[in-house]
Design an enzyme around this catalytic site. Structure first.
Site, PDB file in Angstrom:
ATOM      1  N   ASP A 458       0.868  -1.173   0.000  1.00 25.62           N
ATOM      2  CA  ASP A 458       0.000   0.000   0.000  1.00 25.62           C
ATOM      3  C   ASP A 458       0.909   1.228   0.000  1.00 25.62           C
ATOM      4  OD1 ASP A 458      -2.327   1.701   0.505  1.00 25.62           O
ATOM      5  OD2 ASP A 458      -1.482   1.887   2.513  1.00 25.62           O
ATOM      6  N   ASP A 652      -1.406  -0.747   6.115  1.00 15.82           N
ATOM      7  CA  ASP A 652      -1.572  -0.202   7.467  1.00 15.82           C
ATOM      8  C   ASP A 652      -2.982   0.274   7.781  1.00 15.82           C
ATOM      9  OD1 ASP A 652      -1.493   2.132   5.772  1.00 15.82           O
ATOM     10  OD2 ASP A 652      -1.141   3.298   7.599  1.00 15.82           O
ATOM     11  N   ASP A 656      -6.959  -1.617   3.867  1.00 12.40           N
ATOM     12  CA  ASP A 656      -6.034  -2.684   3.470  1.00 12.40           C
ATOM     13  C   ASP A 656      -6.405  -4.032   4.086  1.00 12.40           C
ATOM     14  OD1 ASP A 656      -4.392  -0.885   2.032  1.00 12.40           O
ATOM     15  OD2 ASP A 656      -3.401  -0.294   3.896  1.00 12.40           O
TER      16      ASP A 656
END
Length: 764
Positions: A458, A652, A656
Site C-alpha cells: 500500500d 496499514d 487494506d
C-alpha cells in the site's frame, strides 16, 4: 462490641473485623465489649493491620489485588493447557509457563527436580558401574556371591526413585493411549531391571539359555541404572535449553514496570501496576517507566519510545499526548490518565501475540505428527521381532542376546528428537522476530512467508509516512507565515502540515480576521491588515488573481505527485507551497534489499494514478495499480495468486484489511490501525519497511532449520534402530549396548535443540 484498633481508621469507617461503624474521635474505652470477644477481635484486627497497614490508614488509595492465574502448556503439544506445572499427558514432557507466567516463574521446579534426581543417580551409578565392570578390569574375577546383591542395592534407588518420573509418565501414556518416548524408556529399563531382580531372587527358575559359560545368570542392573542416569542428564540439558527459547518473552516482559504512583485526592501512593484501573490518575517521575497506556493531563517530558518505535531519539510529550506503558520517561514529571491497563496495554498485547505464535503449529509439523502416530507402536513391534529373531537364531546364550538387543531398540528409538524438531525452531524463530520488532501471529504465517515471490505495498502509511508535510516553499519569507495564520482557523487535512512547517521554522503566526472558507477551493481572510488568499487555481480564478510565474512551479510539483497551494497577498500571488506525503526514510533501502532477494514489488493504492506513478518512479517500482477501492485490492491479490504468484501484502489502514487477509502472508504496520493488525499474520512494530526483508529472511532461516532438525531426527532413527537390532553383528560382530543407546538418544534430543538455538544469531 468495639475494636480498639479500629480507631486507626478514618472517621466513620467500617471495622474490617467486627463490622461496626467506628468514630475515630471516640476513645476505644467508650465501646461495650466482653473480655474474650474484645481480645480475639482485637488480635485479628491487629494482625490484619500489621500485614496491610495502608488498607486501614489510607483506604482511599488501597486496591485489593486480583488473583492472577498462571497457565502452563506443552512445547510439543500446544493444545495441552494446565493451571499447574506437571507433565504433558500426551508426550510426557514438562509443561512450561505461558505468557506473563514466564517472568513470574522465579525458579524452574522441573529443572530443580531433575537435577536433584540426576545427582543422586550419578553418585550411585558410578560405583555400580565399577562393580559390574570389575571382572573386565582384572579384579573380582570370580564374581563373589554378594556382588549381584550389592548391584541391586545400588541400582534400586536409581531406577525406582530417580527414574520414577519416567515410569509414571510411561504409565500415563498407556492409560491415555498416547505412546511416547517415556513409554519406550519405561519398558526398556523396566524389563532390564525386573529381569535382574528376578535373576537374583530366583536364579534356579531361569532356563539354561539365560546362563553364561560358567552357569551364572547375568544381571543388567548397571544397564538400567546407566540408562536412567543418562536420560536424566538429557532431561536436565533439554530443560535448560528449552528455557533459553523463552528468553525473547522474558526480554519483552522486562519492559513492563512493577509499580505505579497512584494520585487520589492530592495524595500519592505507590501501588502494584496490576492494581491500576482505567481512569486512574498516575504520576510518572523522572527516570521511571510509564506504567500503562494513557494520555498526559498535566506537565511535559521527553519519553524514550525505542521499545515500541525503534527510534532512539526521545519524543516530547505534553498535555493530551498519548504515552505507552513500558516506555522510559526522561527528566520531566507529568500526570497521566490510565486508559488501557492489564492485558489491554500495547506491551501486553505484544507479549500475548508472541506467546500464542510460539504455541502454534506449522503445516510442516503434520509430517512429524503423522510419523509419531505410528512410530512408538512400530518400535515396540520391531523390539519384539528383534527378541524373537535373536532367541531363535542368535548365538548362546540366545535369550541374553535377545533381551539386550530388544532393550537397545526400545531405548535408542525414543521419538523425542522428532517431536522437538519443529516446535523448538518455531519458538526460537518467533522469539527472534520479536526482538527485531517482527511480531508473528502464527507458525503458519511464518511458513507461508518463506514461499513469497511478490510483495505488494500500500502507498499511504506504508511506503510513505501517512501524513502530509510541506516539502517546498516557493516565494518570499511571508508566504508560510500568512498561510499558517489562515490555516490556524481551518480543519482541513493540509492545515496541520502548514502549521507544523511554521512551527519547525520558529515562525510567530499572527491572528487572522474575517476568515472565510471556500469549499473545494481554499481560504481567505485578513492578516495584519492585508488581504490573504490560500488555495488552488480555481480560487485564484474566482478572485481574478493571475498565477503569473508560479503556475509553472505548481505544474512541476503536480507532476511529482505533490499538492500545490497558492498564497496570494493583496491581490497578487506571493508564492506557492508544495505539500506531499513524504516517503519513509527506510523505504528505499527496504525495496533495494527485496530486489536483491529476487522479489518482485508492486504498489497498490487508492490514490490518483498521477500521484501513485510519481511515487513509484521515485522508488523504482515498475508495477503500479492506482485508484483501487478496498474490495478491489483483495481481488487483485487473488488474481496474482491465480497466475501462480505467491503474494505478501504490506499495509496499514482499514482499507487494506481485506487484502491483508486475502494474501498468502499479510504484513501490517504496527503504526497502523487495529483492524489491519488483526487481519495480518505478521506485524512490524516499528513500521519500518526493512522489517519486511528481515521477516522473509527469518522465515527462510526458520524453515531451513526445521528441515535440518527433521532430517537429523529421521536419519538418526533410520540408522539407530537397525544397528540396535543387531544387523551389523553377522558381518562385523558389532552390537549396541543399551547404555550406549541411551547416550545416543540423549545426544539426538539435545542436538536438535542446539540447532534450533542457532536461530537466535541468524543474520537478518
Amino acid at each position: 462490641m468495639g475494636n480498639p484498633f479500629a480507631i486507626l481508621n478514618k472517621p466513620q469507617v467500617k471495622d474490617p473485623v467486627c463490622g461496626m461503624m467506628v468514630d475515630a474521635a471516640k476513645s476505644a474505652a467508650s465501646y461495650e465489649y466482653s473480655g474474650a470477644a474484645y481480645f480475639f477481635c482485637s488480635l485479628g484486627c491487629f494482625a490484619r493491620f500489621r500485614a496491610t497497614p495502608e488498607k486501614y490508614l489510607h483506604p482511599e488509595t488501597w486496591r485489593e489485588p486480583e488473583a492472577q492465574a498462571s497457565r502452563y502448556t506443552c512445547p510439543m503439544d500446544p493444545e495441552v493447557i494446565s493451571d499447574r506445572p506437571g507433565a504433558c499427558p500426551k508426550c510426557g514432557m514438562a509443561l512450561e509457563p505461558m505468557g506473563a507466567a514466564v517472568a513470574a516463574e522465579e525458579k524452574n521446579v522441573e529443572l530443580e527436580d531433575m537435577t536433584r534426581r540426576f545427582r543422586v543417580a550419578a553418585v550411585l551409578t558410578v560405583p555400580l558401574l565399577l562393580l559390574a565392570m570389575g571382572p573386565m578390569l582384572g579384579w573380582l574375577a570370580h564374581a563373589p556371591g554378594w556382588k549381584p546383591w550389592a548391584e541391586m542395592a545400588l541400582a534400586a534407588p536409581v531406577v525406582l526413585w530417580c527414574g520414577w518420573p519416567f515410569f509414571e509418565r510411561g504409565w500415563h501414556s498407556v492409560v491415555n493411549r498416547s505412546p511416547n518416548m517415556f513409554t519406550l524408556i519405561a519398558i526398556g529399563t523396566g524389563v532390564a531391571f525386573g529381569f535382574s531382580i528376578f535373576a537374583v531372587l530366583f536364579p534356579g527358575v531361569l532356563p539354561a539359555e539365560f546362563r553364561g559359560g560358567h552357569g551364572e545368570v547375568p544381571v543388567y542392573f548397571e544397564a538400567a541404572a546407566v540408562i536412567v542416569t543418562l536420560v536424566l542428564l538429557g532431561q536436565v540439558l533439554e530443560i535448560r535449553a528449552r528455557a533459553q527459547t523463552s528468553s525473547a518473552m522474558k526480554a519483552l516482559l522486562s519492559f513492563a514496570p512493577k509499580k505505579a504512583r497512584l494520585v487520589v485526592q492530592a495524595r500519592e501512593q505507590d501501588i502494584d501496576v496490576e492494581l491500576v484501573r482505567a481512569g486512574d490518575t498516575l504520576r510518572v517521575r523522572p527516570g521511571e517507566k510509564v506504567p500503562v497506556d494513557g494520555a498526559v493531563v498535566e506537565g511535559s517530558s521527553a519519553i524514550d519510545e525505542s521499545m515500541i518505535t525503534g527510534e532512539s531519539l526521545p519524543v516530547e510529550k505534553t498535555g493530551g499526548d498519548r504515552v505507552t506503558g513500558g516506555t522510559l520517561n526522561g527528566q520531566g514529571s507529568f500526570l497521566m490518565t490510565a486508559q488501557r491497563v492489564g492485558g489491554d496495554t500495547l506491551l501486553a498485547q505484544i507479549v500475548k501475540l508472541v506467546a500464542e505464535a510460539q504455541r502454534t503449529r506449522a503445516p510442516i509439523q503434520r509430517v512429524a505428527d503423522r510419523v509419531s502416530a505410528w512410530f512408538v507402536p512400530l518400535v515396540v513391534a520391531i523390539s519384539a521381532v528383534t527378541f524373537a529373531v535373536w532367541a531363535l537364531f542368535g548365538p548362546e546364550p540366545k535369550l541374553v542376546y535377545a533381551l539386550v538387543n530388544a532393550v537397545a531398540v526400545l531405548i535408542i528409538a525414543c521419538p523425542c528428537a522428532l517431536g522437538l524438531a519443529t516446535p523448538m525452531s518455531i519458538m526460537v524463530g518467533v522469539g527472534r522476530g520479536a526482538r527485531e520488532g517482527i511480531l508473528i501471529r502464527s507458525a503458519e504465517a511464518l511458513e507461508a512467508l518463506e514461499k513469497v515471490d511478490t510483495v505488494v505495498f500500500d502507498k499511504t502509511g506504508t511506503l510513505t509516512e501517512g501524513r502530509p508535510r510541506v516539502t517546498r516553499v516557493a516565494g518570499d519569507e511571508s508566504v508560510l507565515r500568512y498561510a499558517a495564520a489562515l490555516e490556524r482557523s481551518s480543519e482541513h487535512p493540509l492545515a496541520a502540515a502548514i502549521l507544523a512547517a511554521a512551527d519547525e521554522r520558529g515562525i510567530d503566526v499572527p491572528h487572522a480576521e474575517r476568515f472565510e472558507y471556500h469549499t473545494g477551493r481554499g481560504l481567505t481572510g485578513i492578516v495584519e491588515g492585508r488581504q490573504v488568499a490560500l488555495g488552488n487555481a480555481t480560487l485564484l480564478e474566482q478572485l481574478a488573481i493571475p498565477p503569473t510565474e508560479f503556475a509553472a512551479t505548481a505544474e512541476s510539483m503536480r507532476h511529482k505527485g505533490q499538492t500545490s497551494v497558492f498564497v496570494a497577498i493583496d491581490g497578487r500571488v506571493a508564492g506557492v507551497l508544495s505539500i506531499a506525503d513524504t516517503v519513509k526514510s527506510s523505504t528505499r533501502e527496504a525495496l533495494d534489499i527485496l530486489r536483491r532477494e529476487k522479489l518482485k514489488t508492486v504498489m497498490l493504492t487508492g490514490d490518483t494514478r498521477e500521484t501513485a506513478e510519481a511515487v513509484a518512479r521515485s522508488l523504482e517500482i515498475a508495477e503500479v495499480r492506482a485508484e483501487v477501492l478496498p474490495h478491489q485490492k483483495a481481488q487483485i491479490i487473488q488474481a496474482f495468486e491465480d497466475t501462480g504468484r505467491k503474494v505478501a501484502m504490506a499495509g496499514d489502514g482499514v482499507n487494506d484489511a481485506p487484502a491483508l487477509a486475502q494474501a498468502r502472508a499479510g504484513i501490517a504496520m504496527g503504526t497502523g490501525t487495529d483492524v489491519a493488525i488483526q487481519s495480518a499474520g505478521i506485524t512490524l512494530v516499528h513500521g519500518d519497511l526493512r522489517g519486511v526483508a528481515r521477516a522473509i529472511r527469518l522465515s527462510r532461516a526458520t524453515m531451513r532449520n526445521i528441515r535440518q532438525n527433521l532430517f537429523f531426527a529421521f536419519v538418526y532413527n533410520a540408522l539407530g534402530v537397525p544397528v540396535a537390532a543387531g544387523v551389523l553383528y553377522p558381518a562385523f560382530g558389532l552390537l549396541l549396548s543399551p547404555m550406549i543407546a541411551a547416550a545416543a538418544m540423549t545426544f539426538s534430543s539435545v542436538s536438535v535443540i542446539a540447532n534450533a538455538l542457532r536461530l537466535r544469531k541468524a543474520e537478518l
